[in-house]
Design a protein around this motif. Structure first.
Motif, PDB file in Angstrom:
ATOM      1  N   TYR A   4       0.849  -1.198   0.000  1.00  0.00           N
ATOM      2  CA  TYR A   4       0.000   0.000   0.000  1.00  0.00           C
ATOM      3  C   TYR A   4       0.884   1.249   0.000  1.00  0.00           C
ATOM      4  CZ  TYR A   4      -3.232   3.605   1.577  1.00  0.00           C
ATOM      5  OH  TYR A   4      -3.964   4.757   1.673  1.00  0.00           O
ATOM      6  N   ASP A   5       1.900   1.250   0.849  1.00  0.00           N
ATOM      7  CA  ASP A   5       2.821   2.396   0.925  1.00  0.00           C
ATOM      8  C   ASP A   5       3.579   2.581  -0.388  1.00  0.00           C
ATOM      9  OD1 ASP A   5       2.105   2.917   3.593  1.00  0.00           O
ATOM     10  OD2 ASP A   5       3.665   1.569   4.351  1.00  0.00           O
ATOM     11  N   ARG A   8       1.189   4.183  -2.902  1.00  0.00           N
ATOM     12  CA  ARG A   8       0.962   5.607  -2.603  1.00  0.00           C
ATOM     13  C   ARG A   8       2.192   6.450  -2.935  1.00  0.00           C
ATOM     14  NH1 ARG A   8      -2.690   2.720  -2.024  1.00  0.00           N
ATOM     15  NH2 ARG A   8      -2.848   3.245  -4.187  1.00  0.00           N
ATOM     16  N   GLU A  11       2.380   6.809  -6.702  1.00  0.00           N
ATOM     17  CA  GLU A  11       1.381   7.767  -7.198  1.00  0.00           C
ATOM     18  C   GLU A  11       1.780   9.208  -6.898  1.00  0.00           C
ATOM     19  OE1 GLU A  11      -2.096   6.171  -5.230  1.00  0.00           O
ATOM     20  OE2 GLU A  11      -2.834   5.340  -7.118  1.00  0.00           O
ATOM     21  N   LYS A  12       2.406   9.446  -5.760  1.00  0.00           N
ATOM     22  CA  LYS A  12       2.752  10.809  -5.361  1.00  0.00           C
ATOM     23  C   LYS A  12       4.069  11.312  -5.947  1.00  0.00           C
ATOM     24  CE  LYS A  12       0.303  10.653  -0.971  1.00  0.00           C
ATOM     25  NZ  LYS A  12       0.424  10.587   0.490  1.00  0.00           N
TER      26      LYS A  12
END
Length: 120
Positions: A4-5, A8, A11-12
């Protein structure tokens, strides 16, 4: 770091580091398949194992695991895939070495293997 990290962070931060591929982020089916793979802890463990132990490039493992071997990707898509796995291995997992090896899948001729120097 959890998958998950990783997703994210990708994506960032991916678009700002790899501006050339900013249109790839949230840009279609291949991006969706990347995110599906990245959000799968077991698959990411296999991708890392194949890179580290079997010496199979992450891009090749990803394409085979996601059943995308019959696809014919554009040059930009092929390069974006390499950039995504480069970002994951070098920027997130902190691998310091990279070498190009023969790959020959989906129009890709070479892909990167990632490694760590002794003691890292």
């Amino acid at each position: 770091m959890t998958t998950y990290d990783i997703a994210r962070t990708l994506e960032k931060q991916f678009s700002s580091k790899y501006r050339r591929f900013s249109g790839f982020v949230n840009g279609g089916v291949l991006w969706d398949k990347c995110m599906e793979a990245i959000n799968n802890p077991q698959l990411m463990t296999h991708i890392k194992f194949c890179n580290d132990v079997m010496k199979i490039p992450p891009v090749k493992t990803f394409l085979m695991a996601m059943h995308l071997t019959a696809e014919d990707f554009t040059k930009t898509d092929r390069q974006a895939l390499g950039a995504i796995f480069g970002f994951i291995f070098k920027d997130i997992w902190k691998y310091s070495d990279q070498k190009r090896v023969s790959c020959r899948i989906c129009g890709i001729q070479t892909a990167s293997l990632f490694g760590r120097k002794e003691g890292e």
